[in-house]
Design a protein around this motif. Structure first.
Motif, PDB file in Angstrom:
ATOM      1  N   ASP A 275       4.577 -44.508 -17.101  1.00  0.00           N
ATOM      2  CA  ASP A 275       4.216 -44.462 -15.678  1.00  0.00           C
ATOM      3  C   ASP A 275       2.781 -43.972 -15.476  1.00  0.00           C
ATOM      4  O   ASP A 275       2.062 -44.489 -14.609  1.00  0.00           O
TER       5      ASP A 275
ATOM      6  N   MET B 146       8.910 -42.636 -20.769  1.00  0.00           N
ATOM      7  CA  MET B 146       8.742 -43.263 -19.463  1.00  0.00           C
ATOM      8  C   MET B 146       7.691 -42.536 -18.625  1.00  0.00           C
ATOM      9  O   MET B 146       6.997 -43.167 -17.815  1.00  0.00           O
ATOM     10  N   TYR B 147       7.576 -41.227 -18.817  1.00  0.00           N
ATOM     11  CA  TYR B 147       6.526 -40.490 -18.115  1.00  0.00           C
ATOM     12  C   TYR B 147       5.157 -41.021 -18.543  1.00  0.00           C
ATOM     13  O   TYR B 147       4.272 -41.267 -17.698  1.00  0.00           O
TER      14      TYR B 147
ATOM     15  N   GLU C  28      17.646 -38.882 -25.149  1.00  0.00           N
ATOM     16  CA  GLU C  28      17.485 -39.009 -23.703  1.00  0.00           C
ATOM     17  C   GLU C  28      16.205 -38.328 -23.229  1.00  0.00           C
ATOM     18  O   GLU C  28      15.447 -38.892 -22.436  1.00  0.00           O
ATOM     19  N   ALA C  29      15.964 -37.113 -23.715  1.00  0.00           N
ATOM     20  CA  ALA C  29      14.748 -36.398 -23.322  1.00  0.00           C
ATOM     21  C   ALA C  29      13.507 -37.127 -23.849  1.00  0.00           C
ATOM     22  O   ALA C  29      12.466 -37.177 -23.175  1.00  0.00           O
ATOM     23  N   ARG C  30      13.617 -37.696 -25.043  1.00  0.00           N
ATOM     24  CA  ARG C  30      12.493 -38.436 -25.608  1.00  0.00           C
ATOM     25  C   ARG C  30      12.215 -39.695 -24.781  1.00  0.00           C
ATOM     26  O   ARG C  30      11.054 -40.070 -24.568  1.00  0.00           O
ATOM     27  N   SER C  31      13.250 -40.304 -24.295  1.00  0.00           N
ATOM     28  CA  SER C  31      13.080 -41.464 -23.421  1.00  0.00           C
ATOM     29  C   SER C  31      12.393 -41.069 -22.118  1.00  0.00           C
ATOM     30  O   SER C  31      11.554 -41.818 -21.586  1.00  0.00           O
ATOM     31  N   ASP C  32      12.741 -39.889 -21.598  1.00  0.00           N
ATOM     32  CA  ASP C  32      12.095 -39.409 -20.367  1.00  0.00           C
ATOM     33  C   ASP C  32      10.595 -39.214 -20.593  1.00  0.00           C
ATOM     34  O   ASP C  32       9.773 -39.569 -19.732  1.00  0.00           O
TER      35      ASP C  32
ATOM     36  N   HIS D  64      12.338 -32.828 -27.186  1.00  0.00           N
ATOM     37  CA  HIS D  64      12.344 -34.295 -27.160  1.00  0.00           C
ATOM     38  C   HIS D  64      12.082 -34.855 -28.560  1.00  0.00           C
ATOM     39  O   HIS D  64      11.205 -35.683 -28.775  1.00  0.00           O
TER      40      HIS D  64
END
Length: 549
Positions: free
Chosen positions: A71, A67-68, A60-64, A54
């Motif tokens: 949350d 967001m983790y 994309e993985a960095r965005s995941d 990431h």
């Protein structure tokens, strides 16, 4: 009797190896019933964070991951924000978009001071690197900075359980693109500076490797109040103020590089070992639960004290004009001195040395000329040892096809082999030399050890007046001269052993941390210091074994 003493000496020295290398330093925070920190929960977060690369090259993985984290903070009752920064120049060409995660937690009820603790970690992993052998490696960010992200989340979770007692609040900042020119923290300071309002203490959590103690390796300047706070409330503290001095001279940087001139604060990191740093070995399978727990066992009590005491209501409560000299002897104590106190300690060691020298001369056990000769001989032998070790590692790097570096000899997986071989050869050669000398003259050990102490004091003075730090020379000098002074009293030779063990306790972990921080490229420095420490161990063992009547 001599055999019993020999066995006792060997067993005690082996026991100190285990103590000084972590047996009493690493304690699972989970097993401390009064601590609100679980390494297992941190590990669960790291598993989710480090599932894929990431870095800035993996948006994309960095965005995941982002967001983790968002949350997780929201589930704790926070109202996190995504701080977006676009069109950031990329050193690989073009521009990129990045985004930090920020969340503020205020005290629940009662009077709030308006002062905040800032917890910082970075959410990106290291971008791909090409090794000297042409391979491409890319970190999964499990330690760097999964450790930081998971530790911060767990610290906040624990602190929220007593939020009704808070006097100060908590601000969390997960920065993006730390691995790329510290872009996330820089943009936050430039474009969203308001989020730093009221910050009275900043804590950055990093990792340079995957294992070892969580070292407090850097503080902001004027750290007297900070160090008093750290040594007063952190459990199993582990720090050397020397590392902050050295780190400031090196080109390395973390988010704390931007924060330290602005806010009082701490920078924590594991530093073992470089082969797991910014490579694909920085993955979930290689994380160390003990290291994770050591972050928590230090930081959780500090957070609780800071958040619940009105003493820290002012954002300026940790500002000071004075720096402390601090060093840990694992398994024993963390010593801290004001600048004046440390100068007095140096002067005290000098006075003790002169007294010991005078006593031995009065008893006819030394000649001043021989003491001076030994000091000079030890210096020359140590320099030659360092030169040979550096040459060997330079050749080894060439054989391995790796560019030689004094501070970052990376991608040479067997770097420890020539270092261990050189240590064994040096130790065997010195012990053989020492034994042959003491067989010819009983007083050699005293002249030899006093010569070493003289050299240590001279080198300590040079370092004291240049960089202000010399504990790794001063402390063993103190142990050696104390052992000698007690030894000269009839039947007190047994006290040579405690002096020896104290020296071993302080020197061994320092040497290991120096080696893993600077890598095998600095083998010359490591072997030079090892040679000096070896003289203390062998000489004091001889004093313990024999009492000259």
């Amino acid at each position: 009797m001599k055999r019993i003493k020999a066995v006792a000496a060997i067993l005690l020295m082996l026991a100190i190896v285990f103590v000084s290398m972590g047996s009493l330093t690493f304690r699972r925070a989970d097993r401390q019933k009064d601590l609100l920190f679980s390494a297992d929960r941190v590990i669960a977060d790291i598993r989710a964070i480090s599932g894929s690369h990431h870095s800035i090259m993996h948006p994309e993985a960095r965005s995941d991951v982002r967001m983790y984290l968002y949350d997780r903070l929201r589930d704790m009752g926070g109202k996190p924000e995504i701080l977006e920064y676009d069109s950031i120049p990329c050193k690989f060409g073009g521009t990129m978009d990045i985004a930090d995660v920020y969340c503020r937690f205020d005290p629940r009820g009662g009077e709030a001071s308006g002062t905040y603790l800032l917890l910082v970690a970075h959410l990106d992993s290291r971008f791909p690197e090409v090794t000297p052998h042409g391979d491409t490696v890319c970190s999964y960010g499990a330690a760097d900075d999964g450790y930081g992200l998971g530790v911060v989340l767990e610290l906040v979770r624990g602190a929220l359980t007593y939020a009704g007692e808070w006097c100060q609040g908590v601000k969390v900042l997960f920065t993006d693109a730390e691995e790329h020119e510290l872009d996330g923290i820089r943009c936050a300071l430039e474009r969203d500076n308001h989020i730093f309002d009221g910050v009275g203490l900043a804590v950055n959590v990093e990792a340079r490797g995957v294992r070892g103690p969580a070292l407090l390796f850097e503080t902001s300047g004027g750290n007297a109040a900070l160090m008093d706070f750290y040594t007063g409330y952190a459990r199993f503290p582990y720090t050397y103020s020397l590392t902050s001095t050295v780190y400031g001279m090196m080109p390395n940087s973390t988010d704390f590089s931007y924060l330290s001139p602005l806010f009082p604060g701490f920078n924590f990191s594991v530093i073992d070992n470089l082969h797991y740093y910014h490579t694909d070995k920085d993955c979930y399978e290689n994380i160390s639960p003990k290291s994770i727990a050591h972050y928590g066992i230090q930081l959780e009590p500090m957070l609780r004290e800071y958040l619940t005491s009105a003493e820290y209501a002012s954002p300026d409560c940790f500002r000071s004009e004075e720096d402390m000299t601090v060093f840990s002897v694992p398994g024993l104590h963390t010593f801290s001195f004001t600048r004046t106190g440390y100068y007095l300690l140096n002067a005290g060691v000098l006075v003790l040395f002169v007294l010991t020298l005078a006593v031995y001369a009065a008893f006819g056990r030394i000649r001043f000329g021989n003491v001076l000769f030994n000091a000079l001989w030890i210096l020359i032998a140590g320099i030659l040892t360092a030169a040979v070790a550096t040459g060997v590692m330079y050749a080894a790097a060439g054989i391995a096809g790796v560019p030689f570096s004094f501070t970052a000899l990376k991608y040479m997986s067997w770097d420890w082999v020539p270092v261990v071989v050189m240590l064994v050869i040096m130790s065997a050669a010195y012990i053989a030399f020492f034994v042959s000398k003491v067989r010819k003259s009983d007083i050699f050990v005293f002249e030899h050890l006093l010569g070493l102490v003289l050299l240590l004091i001279v080198l300590s003075a040079v370092l004291l007046f240049t960089v202000g730090e010399n504990f790794f020379l001063l402390f063993p000098a103190l142990c050696a001269v104390a052992g000698l002074l007690l030894h000269v009293v009839l039947y007190m030779n047994v006290f040579s052993m405690p002096a020896l063990l104290l020296a071993e306790m302080a020197c061994l972990p320092f040497l290991y941390n120096l080696y893993v921080a600077l890598t095998a490229g600095a083998a010359g420095v490591v072997l030079f210091l090892t040679f000096l420490y070896l003289i203390i161990l062998v000489s004091l063992t001889r004093c313990f074994m024999f009492q000259r009547r």
